[in-house]
Design a protein around this motif. Structure first.
Motif, PDB file in Angstrom:
ATOM      1  N   MET A  94      -4.961   4.774   0.628  1.00 46.57           N
ATOM      2  CA  MET A  94      -4.781   6.074  -0.009  1.00 46.57           C
ATOM      3  C   MET A  94      -6.039   6.533  -0.734  1.00 46.57           C
ATOM      4  SD  MET A  94      -0.841   6.310  -1.175  1.00 46.57           S
ATOM      5  CE  MET A  94       0.123   4.872  -0.742  1.00 46.57           C
ATOM      6  N   GLY A  95      -7.170   6.252  -0.094  1.00 47.99           N
ATOM      7  CA  GLY A  95      -8.442   6.765  -0.569  1.00 47.99           C
ATOM      8  C   GLY A  95      -9.132   5.932  -1.631  1.00 47.99           C
ATOM      9  N   CYS A  96      -8.505   4.864  -2.096  1.00 39.78           N
ATOM     10  CA  CYS A  96      -9.119   4.092  -3.180  1.00 39.78           C
ATOM     11  C   CYS A  96      -9.069   2.586  -2.949  1.00 39.78           C
ATOM     12  CB  CYS A  96      -8.426   4.423  -4.492  1.00 39.78           C
ATOM     13  SG  CYS A  96      -6.664   4.014  -4.496  1.00 39.78           S
ATOM     14  N   MET A  97      -8.508   2.163  -1.846  1.00 39.85           N
ATOM     15  CA  MET A  97      -8.336   0.757  -1.476  1.00 39.85           C
ATOM     16  C   MET A  97      -7.415  -0.003  -2.429  1.00 39.85           C
ATOM     17  SD  MET A  97     -12.042  -0.285   0.052  1.00 39.85           S
ATOM     18  CE  MET A  97     -11.426  -1.545   1.151  1.00 39.85           C
ATOM     19  N   GLU A  98      -6.814   0.673  -3.377  1.00 33.52           N
ATOM     20  CA  GLU A  98      -5.940   0.046  -4.364  1.00 33.52           C
ATOM     21  C   GLU A  98      -4.491  -0.031  -3.894  1.00 33.52           C
ATOM     22  OE1 GLU A  98      -6.774  -1.158  -7.487  1.00 33.52           O
ATOM     23  OE2 GLU A  98      -8.881  -0.742  -7.118  1.00 33.52           O
ATOM     24  N   SER A  99      -4.168   0.674  -2.840  1.00 33.13           N
ATOM     25  CA  SER A  99      -2.772   0.821  -2.440  1.00 33.13           C
ATOM     26  C   SER A  99      -2.482   0.111  -1.120  1.00 33.13           C
ATOM     27  CB  SER A  99      -2.422   2.303  -2.344  1.00 33.13           C
ATOM     28  OG  SER A  99      -2.537   2.905  -3.623  1.00 33.13           O
ATOM     29  N   THR A 100      -1.275   0.306  -0.663  1.00 33.71           N
ATOM     30  CA  THR A 100      -0.790  -0.328   0.564  1.00 33.71           C
ATOM     31  C   THR A 100      -1.664   0.041   1.753  1.00 33.71           C
ATOM     32  OG1 THR A 100       1.455  -0.243  -0.301  1.00 33.71           O
ATOM     33  CG2 THR A 100       1.242  -0.526   2.070  1.00 33.71           C
ATOM     34  N   CYS A 101      -1.876  -0.939   2.616  1.00 32.29           N
ATOM     35  CA  CYS A 101      -2.641  -0.729   3.842  1.00 32.29           C
ATOM     36  C   CYS A 101      -2.052   0.434   4.640  1.00 32.29           C
ATOM     37  CB  CYS A 101      -2.598  -2.014   4.671  1.00 32.29           C
ATOM     38  SG  CYS A 101      -3.271  -1.855   6.330  1.00 32.29           S
ATOM     39  N   GLY A 102      -2.911   1.296   5.115  1.00 32.69           N
ATOM     40  CA  GLY A 102      -2.475   2.449   5.891  1.00 32.69           C
ATOM     41  C   GLY A 102      -1.740   2.079   7.167  1.00 32.69           C
ATOM     42  N   ALA A 103      -2.110   0.963   7.786  1.00 33.91           N
ATOM     43  CA  ALA A 103      -1.424   0.535   9.007  1.00 33.91           C
ATOM     44  C   ALA A 103       0.040   0.224   8.713  1.00 33.91           C
ATOM     45  CB  ALA A 103      -2.119  -0.680   9.606  1.00 33.91           C
ATOM     46  N   LEU A 104       0.291  -0.437   7.599  1.00 29.90           N
ATOM     47  CA  LEU A 104       1.664  -0.741   7.197  1.00 29.90           C
ATOM     48  C   LEU A 104       2.426   0.541   6.868  1.00 29.90           C
ATOM     49  CD1 LEU A 104       3.911  -2.717   6.526  1.00 29.90           C
ATOM     50  CD2 LEU A 104       2.803  -3.125   4.313  1.00 29.90           C
ATOM     51  N   ILE A 105       1.768   1.471   6.219  1.00 35.38           N
ATOM     52  CA  ILE A 105       2.386   2.773   5.939  1.00 35.38           C
ATOM     53  C   ILE A 105       2.761   3.449   7.251  1.00 35.38           C
ATOM     54  CG2 ILE A 105       1.943   5.110   5.065  1.00 35.38           C
ATOM     55  CD1 ILE A 105       0.180   3.729   2.882  1.00 35.38           C
ATOM     56  N   GLY A 106       1.870   3.401   8.227  1.00 36.70           N
ATOM     57  CA  GLY A 106       2.154   3.983   9.538  1.00 36.70           C
ATOM     58  C   GLY A 106       3.378   3.357  10.184  1.00 36.70           C
ATOM     59  N   ALA A 107       3.498   2.038  10.078  1.00 35.48           N
ATOM     60  CA  ALA A 107       4.655   1.351  10.656  1.00 35.48           C
ATOM     61  C   ALA A 107       5.951   1.794   9.981  1.00 35.48           C
ATOM     62  CB  ALA A 107       4.480  -0.160  10.542  1.00 35.48           C
ATOM     63  N   VAL A 108       5.926   1.955   8.678  1.00 38.85           N
ATOM     64  CA  VAL A 108       7.125   2.407   7.965  1.00 38.85           C
ATOM     65  C   VAL A 108       7.464   3.846   8.353  1.00 38.85           C
ATOM     66  CG1 VAL A 108       8.126   2.877   5.684  1.00 38.85           C
ATOM     67  CG2 VAL A 108       6.823   0.771   6.070  1.00 38.85           C
ATOM     68  N   LEU A 109       6.452   4.693   8.507  1.00 40.50           N
ATOM     69  CA  LEU A 109       6.697   6.072   8.954  1.00 40.50           C
ATOM     70  C   LEU A 109       7.340   6.094  10.340  1.00 40.50           C
ATOM     71  CD1 LEU A 109       3.358   7.750   7.811  1.00 40.50           C
ATOM     72  CD2 LEU A 109       5.634   8.233   6.900  1.00 40.50           C
ATOM     73  N   VAL A 110       6.808   5.288  11.249  1.00 46.54           N
ATOM     74  CA  VAL A 110       7.361   5.206  12.605  1.00 46.54           C
ATOM     75  C   VAL A 110       8.800   4.694  12.549  1.00 46.54           C
ATOM     76  CG1 VAL A 110       7.193   3.975  14.811  1.00 46.54           C
ATOM     77  CG2 VAL A 110       5.151   4.987  13.788  1.00 46.54           C
ATOM     78  N   ALA A 111       9.046   3.663  11.761  1.00 49.39           N
ATOM     79  CA  ALA A 111      10.398   3.107  11.641  1.00 49.39           C
ATOM     80  C   ALA A 111      11.379   4.157  11.124  1.00 49.39           C
ATOM     81  CB  ALA A 111      10.397   1.893  10.721  1.00 49.39           C
TER      82      ALA A 111
END
Length: 128
Positions: free
Chosen positions: A51-68
Motif C-alpha cells: 500500500m505504497g509504504c511496505m508497511e502493510s499486507t503484501c499486494g499479492a495476498l490482497i489480490g488473492a483475497v479480492l479474487v476470492a
C-alpha cells in the motif's frame, strides 16, 4: 485455464514489470471477474509496495483475497481469507511487504513474482 497456468501468469506479469503484485494476481483471473481490465487495473493500483509504504499486507495476498471475494460472491470470504493468509505465510514466510523483502530480518523471504505465484497457489488450496 487451469490454476497452475494462472499462477505462472501472475508470476510472469509481475516479473515483466507490467503490473504491481495485486494487479498481477487479479489479472490472472480477469476472465472470471465481473469487471473490465481497465477498472481492475485502476482499482488495484494503490496496493503496490504494501500500500505504497511496505508497511502493510503484501499486494499479492490482497489480490488473492479480492479474487476470492469475487469468485465466492462474497459468501464465506472472511473464512477463505483466513485460510489464504495462513497458506501464503507458510509458502512465503510472512505476509507484510517489508518482511518479505528482507527489510526487517536482513534476508529476502520471497521475491515479488514468487509472492504473486504463491498467492494464486493459495487460491488453489482454497478450492478455486
Amino acid at each position: 485455464m487451469n490454476i497452475d497456468a494462472r499462477a505462472q501468469m501472475a508470476f510472469d506479469l509481475k516479473a515483466s514489470g507490467k503490473c504491481n503484485c495485486t494487479q498481477s494476481v487479479v489479472k490472472a483471473f480477469e476472465d472470471l471477474l465481473p469487471a473490465e481490465n481497465l477498472h481492475l487495473m485502476q482499482m488495484t493500483a494503490g496496493f503496490a509496495a504494501g500500500m505504497g509504504c511496505m508497511e502493510s499486507t503484501c499486494g499479492a495476498l490482497i489480490g488473492a483475497v479480492l479474487v476470492a471475494g469475487a469468485l465466492s460472491e462474497g459468501k464465506g470470504t472472511a473464512g477463505i481469507a483466513r485460510n489464504l493468509v495462513s497458506d501464503f505465510k507458510s509458502m512465503c514466510g510472512a505476509t507484510i511487504c517489508k518482511d518479505l523483502k528482507g527489510m526487517t530480518g536482513g534476508s529476502i523471504l520471497c521475491e515479488c513474482p514468487d509472492c504473486c505465484k504463491n498467492a494464486v497457489l493459495a487460491l488453489k488450496n482454497a478450492g478455486f
